[in-house]
Design a protein around this motif. Structure first.
Motif, short mmCIF file in Angstrom:
data_model
loop_
_atom_site.label_atom_id
_atom_site.label_comp_id
_atom_site.label_asym_id
_atom_site.label_seq_id
_atom_site.Cartn_x
_atom_site.Cartn_y
_atom_site.Cartn_z
N PHE A 51 -11.12 -23.25 -28.50
CA PHE A 51 -9.80 -23.80 -28.18
C PHE A 51 -9.92 -25.15 -27.49
CE2 PHE A 51 -6.44 -24.59 -25.10
CZ PHE A 51 -5.33 -24.60 -25.93
N TYR A 55 -8.75 -28.58 -29.36
CA TYR A 55 -7.60 -29.25 -28.74
C TYR A 55 -7.93 -30.71 -28.42
CZ TYR A 55 -4.12 -30.57 -25.27
OH TYR A 55 -3.15 -31.24 -24.57
N LEU A 178 -7.36 -17.06 -33.69
CA LEU A 178 -6.19 -17.44 -32.90
C LEU A 178 -6.48 -18.66 -32.04
CD1 LEU A 178 -4.87 -13.93 -31.76
CD2 LEU A 178 -3.87 -15.46 -33.47
N ALA A 179 -7.68 -18.71 -31.45
CA ALA A 179 -8.05 -19.86 -30.62
C ALA A 179 -8.11 -21.14 -31.44
CB ALA A 179 -9.40 -19.60 -29.94
N ASN A 181 -6.50 -21.76 -34.32
CA ASN A 181 -5.15 -22.13 -34.74
C ASN A 181 -4.33 -22.68 -33.58
OD1 ASN A 181 -5.53 -21.42 -37.43
ND2 ASN A 181 -4.95 -19.29 -37.09
N ALA A 182 -4.48 -22.08 -32.39
CA ALA A 182 -3.76 -22.57 -31.22
C ALA A 182 -4.21 -23.98 -30.86
CB ALA A 182 -3.97 -21.62 -30.04
N LEU A 185 -2.70 -26.38 -33.46
CA LEU A 185 -1.26 -26.53 -33.31
C LEU A 185 -0.91 -27.39 -32.10
CD1 LEU A 185 1.57 -25.72 -34.29
CD2 LEU A 185 1.42 -23.71 -32.79
N LEU A 186 -1.50 -27.10 -30.95
CA LEU A 186 -1.19 -27.87 -29.74
C LEU A 186 -1.69 -29.30 -29.85
CD1 LEU A 186 -1.90 -25.25 -26.91
CD2 LEU A 186 0.26 -25.83 -28.04
#
Length: 319
Positions: A51, A55, A178-179, A181-182, A185-186
């Motif tokens: 993540f 990010y 999930l990490a 994709n998160a 997205l962010l």
């Protein structure tokens, strides 16, 4: 990069992996605890690492679509090759074929590729697109075949469909995916994540590499490694995974798609990673090829460790 330099870069990998194996062999640490270490790495540390890094990444550079398409094409060709070889060996059960495809084409990303890339390059970002491709495409295909291709394939469509949807949903809902994709997205929405939170993710994520390799070593030390009992099929699948598949990646990605430089190095090295640990989990879940799957995970991991210095030098030259 010379042989000595390549070996020096692999010292941390061998140390963490070898220490786990040694402690398990001496029974100083129970081999059964490898599950706890692996769960910590897979469910918590690796997602934190992914993540934070996704990010903060340049997604345009991270998702090189030509490189990803080239790797996907290589994987598709490898799937056909393994399926054909399985057919020639008389494997008729679709689940057995799917299991062999998983062993020969999918790679151990979270437990092997991520820590190795962190150690070698200080960054595991090139692994992320391949990880998402594996989970969202390759694993989806394997799950579908496992659910619909076995002796129970003629059961009622609705229950089978619900089971398939649950299995697919579970794959997509893993913390690692999930990490990723998160983070994507962010990043795309330019959502501000406090520096304290990113520092916390970084602190936990830094432990992913040594813990994952230590867990793999514990598992190997506890289960043992019988070279004498290796079958011809195991040798063929390990050879395909650790030698043929990366050579295919070099030929298809480099010669056909014109991928070069760092991305060609990354794709060749990723393809050279061992079979994924969830191969054994799938075999257990569907009660097919359990012993073979366990042997392939362990033996391909050992083969990959020995071959990594050679692939690192190869990747430098072909890149």
């Amino acid at each position: 990069m010379g042989s000595l330099t390549a070996l020096e870069k692999l010292v941390p990998v061998v140390l963490a992996f070898g220490c786990g194996a040694l402690l398990a062999r001496r029974k100083a640490v129970s081999a059964d605890s490898s599950r706890a270490f692996a769960d910590y790495a897979f469910l918590f540390a690796v997602p934190c690492y992914l993540f934070g890094n996704i990010y903060g990444s340049d997604l345009g550079a991270l998702f090189d679509w030509r490189a990803i398409l080239a790797y996907a094409t290589t994987a598709a060709l490898a799937v056909l090759a393994v399926a054909a070889l399985a057919g020639l060996r008389g494997v008729r059960d679709p689940r057995g074929v799917a299991l062999r495809i998983m062993a020969g084409v999918q790679v151990n990303t979270a437990y092997f590729a991520v820590p190795v890339f962190i150690t070698l390059f200080g960054d595991a970002a090139p692994v992320f697109p391949v990880l998402l491709f594996q989970v969202c495409v390759l694993t989806l295909v394997v799950v579908s075949v496992m659910e619909l291709g076995g002796p129970a394939g003629g059961r009622a469509a609705a229950p089978g469909g619900r089971t398939l949807l649950r299995a697919v949903g579970a794959s997509l809902a893993t913390p690692v995916v999930l990490a990723c994709n998160a983070g994507i997205l962010l990043n795309l929405l330019s959502v501000h994540v406090p520096k304290a939170a990113l520092d916390a993710f970084s602190f936990v994520g830094d432990s992913a590499s040594p813990v994952a390799l230590f867990a793999l070593g514990l598992h190997l030390g506890g289960s043992g490694l019988s070279i004498r009992g290796t079958t011809r099929e195991e040798i063929a699948l390990v050879g395909f995974k650790c030698v043929v598949f990366p050579l295919m990646a070099w030929a298809v990605c480099g010669a056909v798609f014109g991928v070069g430089g760092d991305w060609l190095r990354y794709l060749v090295l990723i393809a050279a990673m061992p079979a994924p640990q969830n191969l054994f989990l799938f075999a257990q879940r569907y009660d097919i090829g359990v012993d073979m799957s366990a042997a392939l995970v362990i033996k391909s991991s050992v083969a990959a460790l020995f071959l990594l210095p050679l692939w690192m030098q190869w990747a430098v030259h072909v890149g």
